[in-house]
Design a protein around this motif. Structure first.
Motif, PDB file in Angstrom:
ATOM      1  N   ALA A  20       0.857  -1.111  -0.018  1.00  0.00           N
ATOM      2  CA  ALA A  20      -0.001   0.097   0.036  1.00  0.00           C
ATOM      3  C   ALA A  20       1.061   1.350  -0.104  1.00  0.00           C
ATOM      4  O   ALA A  20       0.725   2.254  -0.547  1.00  0.00           O
ATOM      5  CB  ALA A  20      -0.909   0.199   1.095  1.00  0.00           C
ATOM      6  N   ASP A  21       1.867   1.416   0.871  1.00  0.00           N
ATOM      7  CA  ASP A  21       2.815   2.551   1.013  1.00  0.00           C
ATOM      8  C   ASP A  21       3.476   2.580  -0.365  1.00  0.00           C
ATOM      9  O   ASP A  21       4.000   3.904  -0.525  1.00  0.00           O
ATOM     10  CB  ASP A  21       3.598   2.297   2.155  1.00  0.00           C
ATOM     11  N   ARG A  22       3.875   1.863  -1.073  1.00  0.00           N
ATOM     12  CA  ARG A  22       4.589   1.897  -2.327  1.00  0.00           C
ATOM     13  C   ARG A  22       3.505   2.836  -3.410  1.00  0.00           C
ATOM     14  O   ARG A  22       4.180   3.182  -4.397  1.00  0.00           O
ATOM     15  CB  ARG A  22       4.977   0.572  -2.979  1.00  0.00           C
ATOM     16  N   LEU A  23       2.432   2.520  -3.182  1.00  0.00           N
ATOM     17  CA  LEU A  23       1.369   3.371  -4.198  1.00  0.00           C
ATOM     18  C   LEU A  23       1.582   5.013  -4.109  1.00  0.00           C
ATOM     19  O   LEU A  23       0.945   5.332  -2.756  1.00  0.00           O
ATOM     20  CB  LEU A  23       0.098   3.001  -4.037  1.00  0.00           C
ATOM     21  N   ILE A  24       1.905   5.526  -4.828  1.00  0.00           N
ATOM     22  CA  ILE A  24       2.273   7.177  -4.715  1.00  0.00           C
ATOM     23  C   ILE A  24       0.949   7.911  -4.589  1.00  0.00           C
ATOM     24  O   ILE A  24       0.629   8.667  -3.828  1.00  0.00           O
ATOM     25  CB  ILE A  24       3.155   7.642  -5.618  1.00  0.00           C
ATOM     26  N   ALA A  25       0.045   7.520  -5.467  1.00  0.00           N
ATOM     27  CA  ALA A  25      -1.082   8.057  -5.527  1.00  0.00           C
ATOM     28  C   ALA A  25      -2.068   7.917  -4.413  1.00  0.00           C
ATOM     29  O   ALA A  25      -2.472   6.776  -3.973  1.00  0.00           O
ATOM     30  CB  ALA A  25      -1.988   7.913  -6.896  1.00  0.00           C
ATOM     31  N   PRO A  26      -2.563   9.031  -3.699  1.00  0.00           N
ATOM     32  CA  PRO A  26      -3.460   8.557  -2.537  1.00  0.00           C
ATOM     33  C   PRO A  26      -4.709   7.865  -2.858  1.00  0.00           C
ATOM     34  O   PRO A  26      -5.001   7.012  -2.025  1.00  0.00           O
ATOM     35  CB  PRO A  26      -3.553   9.998  -1.817  1.00  0.00           C
ATOM     36  N   VAL A  27      -5.229   8.150  -3.892  1.00  0.00           N
ATOM     37  CA  VAL A  27      -6.441   7.454  -4.030  1.00  0.00           C
ATOM     38  C   VAL A  27      -6.132   5.901  -4.406  1.00  0.00           C
ATOM     39  O   VAL A  27      -6.913   5.055  -3.975  1.00  0.00           O
ATOM     40  CB  VAL A  27      -7.389   8.100  -5.404  1.00  0.00           C
ATOM     41  N   LYS A  28      -5.227   5.497  -5.150  1.00  0.00           N
ATOM     42  CA  LYS A  28      -4.903   4.306  -5.345  1.00  0.00           C
ATOM     43  C   LYS A  28      -4.376   3.518  -4.010  1.00  0.00           C
ATOM     44  O   LYS A  28      -4.772   2.348  -3.843  1.00  0.00           O
ATOM     45  CB  LYS A  28      -3.655   4.228  -6.260  1.00  0.00           C
ATOM     46  N   ARG A  29      -3.723   4.153  -3.227  1.00  0.00           N
ATOM     47  CA  ARG A  29      -3.127   3.551  -2.012  1.00  0.00           C
ATOM     48  C   ARG A  29      -4.368   3.445  -1.189  1.00  0.00           C
ATOM     49  O   ARG A  29      -4.594   2.118  -0.419  1.00  0.00           O
ATOM     50  CB  ARG A  29      -2.475   4.634  -1.123  1.00  0.00           C
ATOM     51  N   GLU A  30      -5.467   4.264  -0.954  1.00  0.00           N
ATOM     52  CA  GLU A  30      -6.397   4.120  -0.295  1.00  0.00           C
ATOM     53  C   GLU A  30      -7.753   3.245  -0.669  1.00  0.00           C
ATOM     54  O   GLU A  30      -8.203   2.193   0.110  1.00  0.00           O
ATOM     55  CB  GLU A  30      -7.327   5.461  -0.244  1.00  0.00           C
ATOM     56  N   ASN A  31      -7.704   2.975  -2.139  1.00  0.00           N
ATOM     57  CA  ASN A  31      -8.573   2.037  -2.571  1.00  0.00           C
ATOM     58  C   ASN A  31      -7.888   0.460  -2.469  1.00  0.00           C
ATOM     59  O   ASN A  31      -8.627  -0.419  -2.286  1.00  0.00           O
ATOM     60  CB  ASN A  31      -8.536   2.128  -4.138  1.00  0.00           C
ATOM     61  N   PHE A  32      -6.513   0.444  -2.332  1.00  0.00           N
ATOM     62  CA  PHE A  32      -5.851  -0.812  -2.292  1.00  0.00           C
ATOM     63  C   PHE A  32      -6.209  -1.497  -0.644  1.00  0.00           C
ATOM     64  O   PHE A  32      -6.512  -2.490  -0.357  1.00  0.00           O
ATOM     65  CB  PHE A  32      -4.432  -0.807  -2.457  1.00  0.00           C
ATOM     66  N   ILE A  33      -6.241  -0.324   0.029  1.00  0.00           N
ATOM     67  CA  ILE A  33      -6.340  -0.685   1.748  1.00  0.00           C
ATOM     68  C   ILE A  33      -7.872  -1.143   1.769  1.00  0.00           C
ATOM     69  O   ILE A  33      -8.063  -2.056   2.610  1.00  0.00           O
ATOM     70  CB  ILE A  33      -5.980   0.609   2.475  1.00  0.00           C
ATOM     71  N   ALA A  34      -8.708  -0.310   1.008  1.00  0.00           N
ATOM     72  CA  ALA A  34     -10.225  -0.461   1.205  1.00  0.00           C
ATOM     73  C   ALA A  34     -10.582  -1.938   0.806  1.00  0.00           C
ATOM     74  O   ALA A  34     -11.447  -2.739   1.215  1.00  0.00           O
ATOM     75  CB  ALA A  34     -10.726   0.512   0.759  1.00  0.00           C
TER      76      ALA A  34
END
Length: 237
Positions: A53-67
């Motif tokens: 998750a932390d490797r994803l730079i774009a906040p939206v992509k990071r949050e969607n991965f976590i979700a």
């Protein structure tokens, strides 16, 4: 397998979830969650998932991965009577997750604001959903990933419907490869005809079903094995 297309998605069921052999549960998960909910779901993830998750730079992509991963844990926990953070995933050679010593098979896909999850007892499954991106140069992508026969099939769609046709072929191809445990790291053979009937892929019989997820999305579910009952659930954030 017969996916109901006109029935609504039922809300998340109360109590423990159970699956008999031959059952399939199809889940629709909305990923646009509050920061508080994202923070809670992140606490359920394993260390390797947090690193991803932390490797994803774009906040939206990071949050969607976590979700999506956190929701996967929440749902599977209801089948297994485990807390979300207690679930330990293992991974096949091509990265498909599984849980040792349980009969459940599952597969998750997410794109933009939505995720979809298939869970079965006794059958392998693959699922792929895609947001129809009006900016994507789909002809360039098809030239790289589609076989000659698939490109020919794409051209059989009318110009007005060709972009959606690309996503129909793409999700069927990716869902089939995910069902086999390989994903696009292994190039598969041609797909079945556009009506998405069954196909003999390697040594398995795969049944493909397109289904409606949300507006401007294309989705395909693939199963290898006998499915006798299908239920559709909607996970509220």
């Amino acid at each position: 397998m017969n996916l109901p297309t006109s029935t609504p998605w039922d809300n998340y069921p109360p109590g423990k979830l159970t699956l008999k052999r031959g059952d399939l549960h199809l889940w629709r998960i909305h990923l646009d969650l509050s920061p508080e909910k994202i923070a809670l779901l992140k606490k359920t993830l394993s260390s390797d998932e947090i690193i991803r998750a932390d490797r994803l730079i774009a906040p939206v992509k990071r949050e969607n991965f976590i979700a999506s991963r956190g929701s996967l844990r929440v749902i599977l926990g209801r089948y297994l009577d485990l807390k979300p953070g207690e679930i330990q995933f293992e991974y096949g050679e091509e990265g498909k997750p599984f849980i040792k010593k349980i009969p459940l098979s599952f597969n998750l896909s997410h794109s933009a604001d939505w995720a979809a999850l298939a869970v079965t007892n006794g059958s392998e499954v693959g699922i792929d959903i895609e947001y129809i991106d009006p900016r994507l140069d789909y002809e360039k992508v098809a030239a790289q990933f589609f076989s000659l026969q698939e490109r020919d099939r794409l051209m059989q769609f009318s110009p007005r419907r060709r972009r959606r046709g690309f996503y129909r072929i793409w999700t069927a191809k990716e869902g089939t490869l995910k069902c086999s445990g390989s994903g696009f790291t292994r190039q598969g053979g041609d797909l079945p005809r556009e009506n998405l009937h069954s196909l003999d892929f390697s040594t398995n019989n795969f049944e493909l079903n397109a289904f409606h997820l949300a507006k401007n999305y294309v989705a395909t579910l693939v199963a290898a094995g006998d499915i006798s009952s299908v239920k559709r659930w909607h996970l509220k954030g």
